[in-house]
Design an enzyme around this catalytic site. Sequence first.
Site, PDB file in Angstrom:
ATOM      1  N   GLU A 173       4.903  -3.394  14.872  1.00 43.74           N
ATOM      2  CA  GLU A 173       4.542  -3.423  15.005  1.00 43.74           C
ATOM      3  C   GLU A 173       3.634  -4.735  16.040  1.00 43.74           C
ATOM      4  O   GLU A 173       3.616  -5.707  16.338  1.00 43.74           O
ATOM      5  CB  GLU A 173       4.908  -5.313  14.048  1.00 43.74           C
ATOM      6  CG  GLU A 173       5.572  -5.161  12.732  1.00 43.74           C
ATOM      7  CD  GLU A 173       5.893  -6.184  12.026  1.00 43.74           C
ATOM      8  OE1 GLU A 173       5.753  -7.314  12.562  1.00 43.74           O
ATOM      9  OE2 GLU A 173       6.122  -6.064  10.291  1.00 43.74           O
ATOM     10  N   GLU A 305       8.677  -1.898   6.030  1.00 46.02           N
ATOM     11  CA  GLU A 305       8.979  -2.531   5.854  1.00 46.02           C
ATOM     12  C   GLU A 305       8.121  -3.227   4.146  1.00 46.02           C
ATOM     13  O   GLU A 305       7.177  -2.873   4.621  1.00 46.02           O
ATOM     14  CB  GLU A 305       8.804  -3.793   6.987  1.00 46.02           C
ATOM     15  CG  GLU A 305      10.344  -3.655   7.954  1.00 46.02           C
ATOM     16  CD  GLU A 305       9.719  -4.555   9.421  1.00 46.02           C
ATOM     17  OE1 GLU A 305       9.395  -5.902   9.219  1.00 46.02           O
ATOM     18  OE2 GLU A 305       9.627  -4.162   9.986  1.00 46.02           O
TER      19      GLU A 305
HETATM   20  O1  AHR Z   1      11.866  -7.766   8.298  1.00 44.95           O
HETATM   21  C1  AHR Z   1      12.227  -9.358   9.286  1.00 44.95           C
HETATM   22  C2  AHR Z   1      10.239  -8.553  10.128  1.00 44.95           C
HETATM   23  O2  AHR Z   1       9.798  -8.833   9.116  1.00 44.95           O
HETATM   24  C3  AHR Z   1      10.807  -7.737  11.352  1.00 44.95           C
HETATM   25  O3  AHR Z   1      11.055  -7.817  12.238  1.00 44.95           O
HETATM   26  C4  AHR Z   1       9.071  -7.408  11.451  1.00 44.95           C
HETATM   27  O4  AHR Z   1       8.852  -6.541  12.560  1.00 44.95           O
HETATM   28  C5  AHR Z   1       8.292  -8.130  10.370  1.00 44.95           C
HETATM   29  O5  AHR Z   1       7.830  -8.847  11.085  1.00 44.95           O
END
Ligand code: AHR
Length: 503
Positions: A173, A305
């Site tokens: 990110e 994610e």
């Molecule tokens: O999964 C929780 C958080 O969500 C992670 O650390 C990040 O990559 C995302 O914003």
Amino acid sequence: MVKLYINEKKKKGRIHPEIYGHFSEHLGRCIYEGLYVKEDSGIPNQNGMRSDVVGALKELRIPVLRWPGGCFADEYHWKDGIGPKENRKKMINTHWGGVLEDNSFGTHEFFELCRQLGCKTYINGNVGSGTVQEMSEWVEYMTFEGVSPMADLRRKNGHEEPWKVDYFGVGNENWGCGGNMTPEYYGNLYRRYQTYIRRYGNGEPIKKICGGPNVDDVNWTKKVLETCYASPCPGNAHGFMEGLSLHYYVHPGGWDDKGSATDFDEEAWYCTMGKALYMEELIGMHGAVLDQYDPGKEIGLIVDEWGTWYNVEPGTNPGFLYQQNTIRDALVAALHLNIFNKHCDRVKMACIAQMVNVLQSVILTEGEKMVLTPTYHVFHMFREHQGAELVESAVIGDGWITREGFDGPAIQESVSLKEDGSLLVTVANLSASDSYPVEIVFAEKKPRPGEVTGRILTGEIHAHNTFEEPDKVKEVAFEGIAATKEGISFTIPAHSVASLHIR
Ligand code: AHR
């Protein structure tokens, strides 16, 4: 009546096992307590890894595990987590909950966990606050078998042989917690950092994952590819990257009040389903940009994610992201996995966030107790899609739902063909109120009684497992599957997930 047409003769590509991947971050009680309890814990463990949790995860056939973050990855300095544990740096995990991070779980422990799980390894490197040298030395430490400062250090720390790193993520990110970069800036950094993710020896090269967009930020995808995509050439088969990541979370409320995990109404149910269905559009929009550069679909969209993100359970640390998991989460999981299967030409990995005790977990723990969530059961029912061939399928007929936040078919499916010629059909009924009679019509197959077995997961929409009542929601045999002239039929109850094995 809903008709589900399956053309088992039309193969549409292999379902990458990695689509069933997981993510574990140094966040809340995912690593510490959830997976790792240290060797001297009263909780049964093997080399510090909880035996109950590892045993349950092995049942899912976890294909790949991503670590150490998430946002934590861009603050993680790997040398803090090697060597004698008593000498490892103690620090505050400022990003997640402000608790002590004693670095007792580091590189060696991650590989030990993956060894016990029998899964591939996905390491996420630090671009936000780390140097090229730090990243390149980590790769050397993990994978070089010859004589070198880092390989020697690994040996000194007790691991003679190099490990296998299957995937390496270059930052996380980086448009946000990973450095607030512009896509052009990150794209240039990516080109530079990835150069030093060397291939040591004759083993398979590490697959490199470039940091991709947040949700629908197509501009990020475009600009990053424009900056750092390189045409494949001999010796550099996929250009600079094997994958581009995509992150997307489903929360029925707004960012500040995401809604409760267990206390919700039908409106929130359909809003959740609508947002989950949006994953298909996201794959389409980022896939279209990728197609411009990579029409042969060599580069995987790596959804590393995904899952639901609600308000934390009352009374828990807001930075721990601990939430319960209901039938609603089971439907979200089934919908995502069916979508990923159907887009397996481009989606080559997906990691649910996160494995244990954080966000949409498959397992929750409390002290020595463990419960399997409804999401766990979905992964269990879908596990045999891994590595199978997607075949053509389509749903027509009844069951269109038009509600505030959701406009789409209630019945969502995917179908795969295994090497032994059997089919796995996974079906989700997203309706909060209606069951549907379904007839499956095959191209050729005419299953006889006894050749079809089914499992089903259902319950009241808020139903969930607790430490007091751990088996309230669990998969059971799906009775009532009948043979018809053209195939088979059954009634799928409201808000349920079914899997059918057809020999
Ligand atoms: O999964 C929780 C958080 O969500 C992670 O650390 C990040 O990559 C995302 O914003």
